[in-house]
Design a protein around this motif. Structure first.
Motif: not given
Length: 358
Positions: A236-259
Motif C-alpha cells: 500500500q505504501m510503495w507498491g510491490p517489492m522491486g517496483s519502480q516506486k519501491n526502487r525510488y525509495n531505496d536509499a542504498l540504490m540511490n546513494s549517489d544522490k547523497l553526494r
C-alpha cells in the motif's frame, strides 16, 4: 632516497584528499522544492484531547523553550499536524527537522519524551522541528491509505515535510536557508530519502540506526514488520517489492544522490551493552522484575533488530566509499535497537550538523 619517498607519500595523501569531494552548501529554497504545491498554514497549536494525553505535551506544555505549533497539510485533506519546535535564540538561524521513529508521539516514543533533545539543543541557537505525528508512516507518500489504526486518511508525509511545510514554517521562525534532517530507526531511512529526492535542499543528514535498502526481499519484509504495527502493508505504501516506486525509495540504490551532503550515519551491533542490562534500570529505581523483563526484550528483540540494522548500515558504508562519498560513521561496539544509542547520536551528530549549518 628517504626524502623522495616521503615527498611521494605526501603527494599521494594530498592527492587522495583532493579526490574526496567535500560536501557543498545546499542552495535550493523551499519555494523551488515546493513548486506549485499548495503550502501549509502554520499557527499556534490547539491541543486536542489526544495531544493533551501525550507525555511530550504534559512535559513541555508550559516550557517556553518549546513552541507548540501546528501546520495544515493540503495533501492530507487539511490535516493539522502538531509540531514541537525548539526555537533558536536569534533570527536568521538554521533549521533541523528531527523525525521520530515508528511509534512517534502517538505511542509516547518521541524525541521530546524519550531524550534530552530540548536540553541539548537549547543553547545551540538552531531551530529544531519535531513533527509529533506520523506513526508507522515512514514519513513517505503512500499509494493507498490503509485507513485504519494509526494510518487513517491520506498519508502524504513526504509532500508535507519537504514541500508544504518548510517555506511557511521557516518564515514563521525567521530562519535562514540552511537546514538538516535527521531520524532514528524508521525515520533514519526517511531522512536519507528526503535528501536524495531533493538534492541541494539539505546541508546535512543524520541516519541513526536505520536501513537504507528497502527493495530487496529481507529489507522489504522488514518494512512490513514496521507498517503492520500501524495497520498497513508495504504494498500500500510503495507498491510491490522491486517496483519502480519501491526502487525510488531505496536509499542504498540511490546513494549517489547523497553526494555533496554532510552525512552522519550510526548503528549498534546488537550485542547487549550496559544500558541493556537489568542493573541499569534497577539503578534508576525500576522494579527488579520489570527491569528483568524489559532488559530481556531489549536483548532479544532489540538485539536482533540492531544486528540487522548493523548489516544494512555497513552495506551503505561500503556503497558510499565505493562512490567516494564521505560520511561520519558511528559504529558502536555494543547496543540494541533502543534509545540510549539515539541519545548518543544527538550529541555525536552535532559537530557534523554544526559544520554544515554554520
Amino acid at each position: 632516497m628517504k626524502r623522495m619517498k616521503s615527498l611521494a607519500a605526501t603527494v599521494a595523501v594530498a592527492g587522495a584528499m583532493l579526490a574526496v569531494p567535500a560536501a557543498s552548501a545546499a542552495e535550493l529554497t523551499p519555494a523551488q522544492v515546493a513548486g506549485d504545491t499548495q503550502l501549509s498554514e502554520v499557527r499556534e497549536l490547539t491541543p486536542t484531547e489526544e495531544i493533551e494525553g501525550q507525555k511530550w505535551y504534559q512535559k513541555y506544555a508550559d516550557d517556553d523553550r518549546v513552541l507548540k505549533l501546528e501546520a495544515t497539510s493540503p495533501a492530507m485533506d487539511g490535516r493539522a499536524v502538531p509540531l514541537a519546535v525548539i526555537k533558536a535564540q536569534n533570527p536568521d538561524r538554521p533549521t533541523i527537522y528531527l523525525l521520530n521513529g515508528a511509534g512517534s508521539a502517538e505511542q509516547d516514543t518521541d524525541w521530546l519524551n524519550q531524550s534530552e533533545a530540548v536540553e541539548f539543543y537549547a543553547d545551540k541557537d538552531v531551530n529544531v522541528v519535531v513533527p509529533q505525528a506520523g506513526a508507522f508512516s515512514y514519513y513517505t507518500d503512500w499509494d493507498v491509505s490503509p485507513n485504519q489504526s494509526y494510518l487513517k486518511g491520506p498519508q502524504k508525509w513526504e509532500t508535507f515535510l519537504t514541500k508544504e511545510l518548510p517555506g511557511p514554517l521557516e518564515a514563521h521562525l525567521n530562519a535562514n536557508n540552511k537546514r538538516a534532517v535527521a531520524g532514528m530507526s524508521m525515520s533514519a531511512t526517511s531522512s536519507l530519502l528526503f535528501a536524495q529526492h531533493n538534492p541541494g535542499f539539505y546541508d546535512a543528514v543524520g541516519s541513526f540506526a536505520g536501513c537504507a535498502a528497502t527493495a530487496a526481499p529481507f529489507e522489504y519484509e522488514a518494512l512490513r514488520l514496521t507498517v503492520n504495527r500501524g495497520g498497513g502493508e508495504p504494498e500500500q505504501m510503495w507498491g510491490p517489492m522491486g517496483s519502480q516506486k519501491n526502487r525510488y525509495n531505496d536509499a542504498l540504490m540511490n546513494s549517489d544522490k547523497l553526494r555533496g551532503t554532510e552525512l552522519y550515519i550510526s548503528s549498534g551491533n546488537g550485542l547487549p551493552g550496559e544500558t541493556d542490562m537489568p542493573s541499569y534500570y534497577t539503578g534508576q529505581g525500576v522494579n527488579p522484575a520489570a527491569a528483568s523483563v524489559g532488559a530481556a526484550t531489549l536483548q532479544i528483540e532489540g538485539g536482533v533488530i540492531e544486528a540487522a540494522v548493523n548489516h544494512c548500515t555497513h552495506n551503505l558504508e561500503a556503497k558510499l566509499k565505493s562512490q567516494n562519498i564521505p560520511a561520519t560513521y558511528n559504529f558502536r561496539d555494543t547496543g540494541t535497537h533502543s534509545w540510549p544509542g539515539w541519545r548518543e547520536d544527538l550529541e555525536k551528530s552535532w559537530p557534523v550538523f554544526e559544520k554544515a549549518l554554520f
